[in-house]
Design an enzyme around this catalytic site. Structure first.
Site, short mmCIF file in Angstrom:
data_model
loop_
_atom_site.label_atom_id
_atom_site.label_comp_id
_atom_site.label_asym_id
_atom_site.label_seq_id
_atom_site.Cartn_x
_atom_site.Cartn_y
_atom_site.Cartn_z
N ASP A 1 -53.22 -1.39 -1.02
CA ASP A 1 -52.71 -3.16 -0.19
C ASP A 1 -54.11 -3.97 -0.50
OD1 ASP A 1 -49.74 -4.17 0.06
OD2 ASP A 1 -51.23 -4.28 1.95
N GLU B 1 -54.19 -4.11 -5.44
CA GLU B 1 -53.70 -5.26 -6.24
C GLU B 1 -54.55 -6.42 -5.22
OE1 GLU B 1 -49.48 -7.94 -3.55
OE2 GLU B 1 -51.61 -6.15 -2.03
C1 NOJ Z 1 -48.78 -6.66 -0.33
C2 NOJ Z 1 -47.50 -6.17 -0.25
O1 NOJ Z 1 -47.09 -6.46 -1.60
C3 NOJ Z 1 -46.56 -7.16 0.49
O2 NOJ Z 1 -45.31 -6.93 0.69
C4 NOJ Z 1 -46.96 -6.76 1.88
O3 NOJ Z 1 -46.71 -8.07 2.73
C5 NOJ Z 1 -48.21 -7.72 2.18
N1 NOJ Z 1 -48.62 -7.06 1.15
C6 NOJ Z 1 -48.73 -6.92 3.28
O4 NOJ Z 1 -49.11 -6.01 3.49
#
Ligand code: NOJ
Length: 554
Positions: A201, A243
């Protein structure tokens, strides 16, 4: 040659335990329910499940606010249920990757609680503090319109703490070696319990320098190498999927020039330009994004997706381009989010048009990389715009016409299933589509099966082949002596195209349609004339179906 890079020819299915299936009747999905559905998931043909956060959490950001990195939220079951689930996946030949959310914890995490209470605590320096409110506290909020600041005062500590996301998600001080060691421990723990890697993440924020005096956060890419090394020592075939919504020029930093950092990254530039291309029936932005994301180390791979659990982020398009996508797919303000994206599911965005839905799915499956499918998209689920922010596209899976779509036995579940209207479970559910040979579900299963037989897409070189129509994308892959060609007509007009597939090699230039009987013979030795219906798509093998006899070892 041996091809061990499983993630290059995987089909990933992304789901949250909470929304999949409730076995214990409390109205919230759980591991037991999910495990009971593994035969369905296997039947879809997916080879890897990406599990969204399932650890204990106050659930203020769908589990991306964790209070115990080594547990399972009791609403979803126990660690035992988790291990039964990973075991069930392995028995069926499927892998599991899970979210690794280490940019921040929940403010309810004991680490943060102790850090704020006790200046002498070893956890104090696990977070990022400031005596005064930094001048740039309003910069860099991730959720504009909902989040006002990145620094909030904690009354107990008498200090401000940094939070890139919501105020209940204090950033971990990832420069602290103790925090870094803890991250490795978390990875090691879940690897031991059966996962094959992590969707990491918010990677750019994890590796950014953090602090009140940081004017412009500098990335520490080498942290990624440390994570990779540890991961690979513990489990040779585990992967990291990042991500990282960054401009293409930074891709190499995340993959590492020698492929020594992240194995995979989601292709955000491609995603945004794909929707722009669909909105404008113009393949040029898509071709440009393909060119822009072409360079990557040999072992690296893109994750290709249409929608995920967040908004469709259009933040890297120009204002004019973004407006064009808004106009086509999310014209009402209630459909937009954070001034940059669309919060709808795919089916309502495409007005429920089956032709367009197949076209978009076909593109996801055939653009360079590994497809990542969102649960529910295999049956064309809709959204519930009365729910706040991104929750609208996270409603429970619709299994049958039974109460609450067969998701739960609870009378009034906290997570309501979409009911009524064209996307309600009464019409749209797995059971109905399973029985209908022409359903979206059965179509999706068939194309996934075929996709897995085309490793050229995940591993080959590609070339955008010139056609005489800007609304038709022609993409050819070459790998180990074979070629495949994909055509997609993004427009709502039929198009007859003239195309020279341009594949090298000695095999004849017959194009074998992999999904239907209309094969194509060249009109003059090389050129094909192909009639594409509105939103039509074609998957061709160049040459005959004896391609496996012709595949070379290297
Ligand atoms: C990316 C995640 O996909 C999202 O859903 C989340 O709110 C943020 N990161 C914070 O963790």
């Amino acid at each position: 040659m041996i091809n061990d890079l499983w993630y290059k020819n995987a089909v990933v299915y992304c789901l949250s335990v909470e929304s999949y299936m409730d076995a214990n009747g409390d109205g919230v999905g759980d591991f037991e329910g999910l495990t009971r559905r593994l035969d369905y998931i296997q039947g879809l043909g997916v080879t890897c499940i990406w599990l969204m956060p399932f650890q204990p959490s106050p659930q203020r950001d769908n589990g991306y606010d964790i209070t115990d990195y080594y547990g399972v939220d009791p609403r979803y079951g126990t660690l035992g249920d988790f291990v039964e689930f990973t075991h069930g996946c392995h028995q069926r030949g499927m892998r599991v990757i899970m979210d690794l959310v280490v940019n921040h914890s929940s403010d309810q995490h004991p680490w943060f609680q102790e850090a704020r209470r006790d200046p002498g605590s070893r956890y104090r320096d696990w977070y990022v503090w400031s005596d005064k409110r930094p001048a740039n506290a309003e910069d860099g909020v991730v959720f504009p319109g909902v989040q006002k600041t990145t620094w909030t005062r904690d009354t107990e500590a008498g200090l401000y703490y940094f939070h890139r996301f919501y105020e209940f998600q204090p950033d971990l001080n990832t420069e602290n070696p103790h925090v870094q060691a803890e991250i490795l421990k978390i990875m090691g723990y879940w690897l031991q319990l059966g996962v094959s890697g992590f969707r990491m993440d918010a990677v750019p924020f994890v590796i950014a320098t953090k602090g009140a005096d940081v004017k412009k956060a500098a990335p520490r890419y080498d942290m990624l190498r440390d994570l990779r090394e540890f991961l690979q020592w513990r489990r040779g075939d585990a992967i990291l999927l990042a991500e990282a919504n960054v401009p293409p020029k930074l891709n190499e930093e995340f993959f590492g020039a020698d492929g020594h950092r992240m194995h995979m990254m989601f292709n955000f530039p491609l995603n945004q330009n794909l929707f722009l291309a669909l909105a404008s029936a113009d393949t040029r932005p898509l071709a440009k994004a393909l060119e822009g994301t072409r360079d990557k180390p040999a072992t690296a791979q893109w994750g290709v997706f249409l929608r995920n659990h967040d908004e469709l982020d259009l933040g890297r398009l120009t204002e004019k381009q973004r407006q064009a996508v808004f106009e086509a797919f999310g014209p009402d303000k209630s459909m937009q989010l954070y001034d940059r994206g669309i919060r709808r599911r795919l089916a309502p965005m495409l007005k429920g048009d089956r032709r367009r839905y197949e076209l978009a799915t076909s593109l996801m499956l055939t653009l360079p990389g590994t497809p990542v499918i969102r649960y529910g998209d295999e049956i064309g689920m809709g959204d519930d715009l009365t729910l706040p922010e991104r929750e609208c596209a996270r409603t429970p899976m619709q299994w049958s016409t039974e109460p609450h779509g067969g998701f739960t036995k609870h009378d009034s579940p906290p997570n309501p299933v979409i009911s009524g209207g064209p996307y309600g479970f009464e019409h749209l559910n797995v059971a109905a589509q399973r029985r209908d040979p022409a359903s979206l579900l059965n179509w999706t299963e068939r194309v996934i099966r075929m996709r897995k037989e085309i490793p050229e897409i995940g591993s080959g070189d590609y070339e955008v082949v010139q056609t005489d129509a800007k609304d038709v994308l022609a993409l050819r892959y070459d790998w180990r002596g074979n070629s495949v060609l994909f055509l997609h007509n993004l427009g709502d007009e039929p198009r007859e195209i003239d195309i020279d597939p341009g594949a090298a090699g000695s095999h004849d230039s017959l194009l074998i349609n992999l999904l239907a009987e209309d094969h194509s013979r060249p009109v003059d030795g090389r050129h094909h004339r192909i009639l594409m219906e509105p939103y039509g798509y074609r998957w061709f093998r160049v040459g005959g179906l004896d391609y496996l006899l012709r595949r070379s070892e290297i």
